[in-house]
Scaffold this active site. Structure first.
Site, PDB file in Angstrom:
ATOM      1  N   LYS A 196      29.926 -11.651 -20.197  1.00 60.11           N
ATOM      2  CA  LYS A 196      29.923 -12.439 -19.459  1.00 60.11           C
ATOM      3  C   LYS A 196      30.222 -13.196 -19.035  1.00 60.11           C
ATOM      4  O   LYS A 196      30.417 -14.471 -18.658  1.00 60.11           O
ATOM      5  CB  LYS A 196      28.326 -13.299 -20.488  1.00 60.11           C
ATOM      6  CG  LYS A 196      26.630 -12.483 -20.626  1.00 60.11           C
ATOM      7  CD  LYS A 196      26.896 -12.367 -19.101  1.00 60.11           C
ATOM      8  CE  LYS A 196      24.854 -11.561 -19.531  1.00 60.11           C
ATOM      9  NZ  LYS A 196      24.228 -11.116 -17.793  1.00 60.11           N
ATOM     10  N   PRO A 214      32.700 -10.112 -25.369  1.00 57.71           N
ATOM     11  CA  PRO A 214      33.346  -9.052 -24.595  1.00 57.71           C
ATOM     12  C   PRO A 214      32.113  -8.012 -24.213  1.00 57.71           C
ATOM     13  O   PRO A 214      31.525  -7.753 -23.156  1.00 57.71           O
ATOM     14  CB  PRO A 214      33.953  -8.539 -24.409  1.00 57.71           C
ATOM     15  CG  PRO A 214      34.572  -8.303 -25.878  1.00 57.71           C
ATOM     16  CD  PRO A 214      34.030  -9.215 -25.846  1.00 57.71           C
TER      17      PRO A 214
HETATM   18  C1  PHB Z   1      35.269  -3.640 -18.940  1.00 59.24           C
HETATM   19  O1  PHB Z   1      36.575  -3.604 -19.512  1.00 59.24           O
HETATM   20  O2  PHB Z   1      34.801  -2.745 -17.848  1.00 59.24           O
HETATM   21  C2  PHB Z   1      34.037  -4.003 -19.641  1.00 59.24           C
HETATM   22  C3  PHB Z   1      34.114  -4.908 -20.832  1.00 59.24           C
HETATM   23  C4  PHB Z   1      33.347  -4.806 -21.377  1.00 59.24           C
HETATM   24  C5  PHB Z   1      32.138  -4.848 -21.485  1.00 59.24           C
HETATM   25  C6  PHB Z   1      31.288  -4.498 -19.919  1.00 59.24           C
HETATM   26  C7  PHB Z   1      32.453  -3.832 -19.534  1.00 59.24           C
HETATM   27  O3  PHB Z   1      30.733  -5.271 -21.620  1.00 59.24           O
END
Ligand code: PHB
Ligand code: APR
Length: 390
Positions: free
Chosen positions: A297, A293
């Site tokens: 993406k 995460p």
């Molecule tokens: C989020 O859950 O807000 C989130 C997760 C991973 C990211 C950015 C935001 O790279």
């Protein structure tokens, strides 16, 4: 029963595909294992590339995103107590991202599907797929104790990493690539104001942290933790204390804490299944690929798969052309692998490994020093973060 396109899975990929096909007059039906409430209960990232936001508009579900989504022109990297701004807008010639939770995207798509009166069978158990390699696709399942059979022209496998679609492909016809990372992300959701107006990706000797948000009153934070950790062993106080330790002093002092609404640990993996088409069965979204995460993406790759697949299927019915269908897998995978590379690179850069050789740590430190001091390196990061062109 019969439909033109049978969609397996009512997550973002399946719902978005169903909406785009419907708007083009292509008949479709969704089989979903869980209840709608269960699907909405999943807490998932929500950083939308502009192309994803545009696709939601094209699907007719962008209104609330525009009203409630947060347009971000940049984010911060925090490295050993120093914050470095990544000015996406300047570095990419004016591009930005929209912070809007995946739960809300899913809710908007569900409401649009219900308003259009489109068929979604929730609680579809024991879905079995056949005939997709002989030109006569068929799905069998059980809904409320009754056997349901669906004949269709095509099957879209939008049923995620653990779904039945990829599992239905003969093993010899598919190749998978997987990397599992030796750590997880402990996430906390709280109704507290975000510590910063933009996201902060932090690297500290104690581990990675991410300060994100869902709105101006709801925050989402993550901590890198060993895979042996359990969410139930992390009290709110322990989480907030550890997050403060990983932040620079100014940010730690500004942190507003509060009771957690949700706490969970997610593993990180890179995964790709090739190809993404088998006769009349197509894989889209998490059914075909998983990204760590870090680069946000996952949802955006699901959206680009769905864009290519919806265009290919609409072209088949409208123009009697199968060019899009023929090129679907290659088009998706070209984009998927670039996003996998960026997500893998960003994850490696920001997550210290406890037992890594000293030289690896030094090489990573040098890459970070180069990155934050080079407009060229920051531009490369920025153009990947906002999303590469379709
Ligand atoms: C989020 O859950 O807000 C989130 C997760 C991973 C990211 C950015 C935001 O790279
Ligand atoms: N039969 C029917 N439905 C199924 C089956 C099955 N055998 N297996 C799984 N499903 C359903 C799941 O219940 C889920 O609702 O398929 C849906 C798949 O949705 P997601 O896992 O959200 O995958 P996708 O729609 O591709 O969205 C990708 O979700 O996991 C995140 O980070 C990822 O943001 C990305 C997004």
């Amino acid at each position: 029963m019969r439909t033109q396109v049978l969609i397996i899975g009512a997550g973002p990929a399946g719902l978005l595909l169903g909406q785009l096909l419907h708007k083009a007059g292509v008949d479709n039906l969704i089989l979903e294992r869980q209840t709608g409430d269960y699907v909405l209960g999943r807490i998932r990232a929500g950083v939308l590339e502009q192309t994803t936001a545009d696709l939601l508009d094209e699907a007719g579900v962008g209104a609330r995103m525009h009203a409630e989504g947060l347009v971000h022109h940049g984010f911060d990297l925090m490295v050993d107590g120093q914050r470095h701004h990544v000015d996406l807008h300047r570095l990419t010639g004016g591009k930005s991202v929209v912070v809007y939770g995946q739960t809300e995207v899913t809710r908007d798509l569900m409401q649009a599907r219900a308003a259009a009166g489109l068929p979604t069978f929730h609680g579809a158990a024991d879905v079995q797929l056949s005939g997709f390699d002989t030109g006569h696709p068929l799905a069998r399942c059980t809904v409320d104790g009754e056997t349901v059979e669906v004949r269709c022209d095509f099957i879209a496998g939008c049923d995620g990493y653990h779904g039945v679609s990829r599992a239905s492909v003969p093993p010899g016809a598919i190749q998978t690539h997987e990397k599992v990372y030796p750590f997880g992300w402990l996430g906390l959701l709280s109704d507290t104001p975000p510590v910063s107006h933009e996201l902060i990706y932090g690297r500290h000797e104690r581990g990675f942290s991410l300060c994100s948000m869902r709105s101006s009153t709801r925050s989402r934070y993550y901590l890198q933790v060993p895979l042996t950790e359990r969410a139930e062993d992390w009290s709110d106080a322990r989480f907030w204390d550890e997050l403060r330790r990983r932040l620079d002093p100014g940010t730690a002092d500004a942190l507003v804490t509060g009771p957690s609404l949700e706490k969970s640990i997610a593993p990180l993996r890179s995964f790709v299944a090739e190809p993404m088409r088998f006769g009349r069965l197509f894989l889209a979204g998490d059914a075909a690929h998983i990204v760590p995460p870090t680069g946000a993406k996952g949802l955006n790759l699901a959206a680009s798969d769905v864009r290519y697949l919806s265009q290919a299927l609409i072209e088949h019915y409208r123009e009697r052309s199968d060019a899009g269908i023929t090129h679907y897998s290659a088009r998706c995978l070209s984009r998927v692998w670039k996003a996998e590379r960026f997500s893998w690179w960003f994850t490696g850069l920001m997550h210290p490994l406890p037992d890594e050789p000293a030289i690896d740590a030094r090489l990573r430190r040098a890459e970070l020093d180069y990155l934050v001091g080079s407009d060229a390196a920051m531009t490369a990061m920025a153009e990947n973060y906002v999303g590469l062109p379709w």
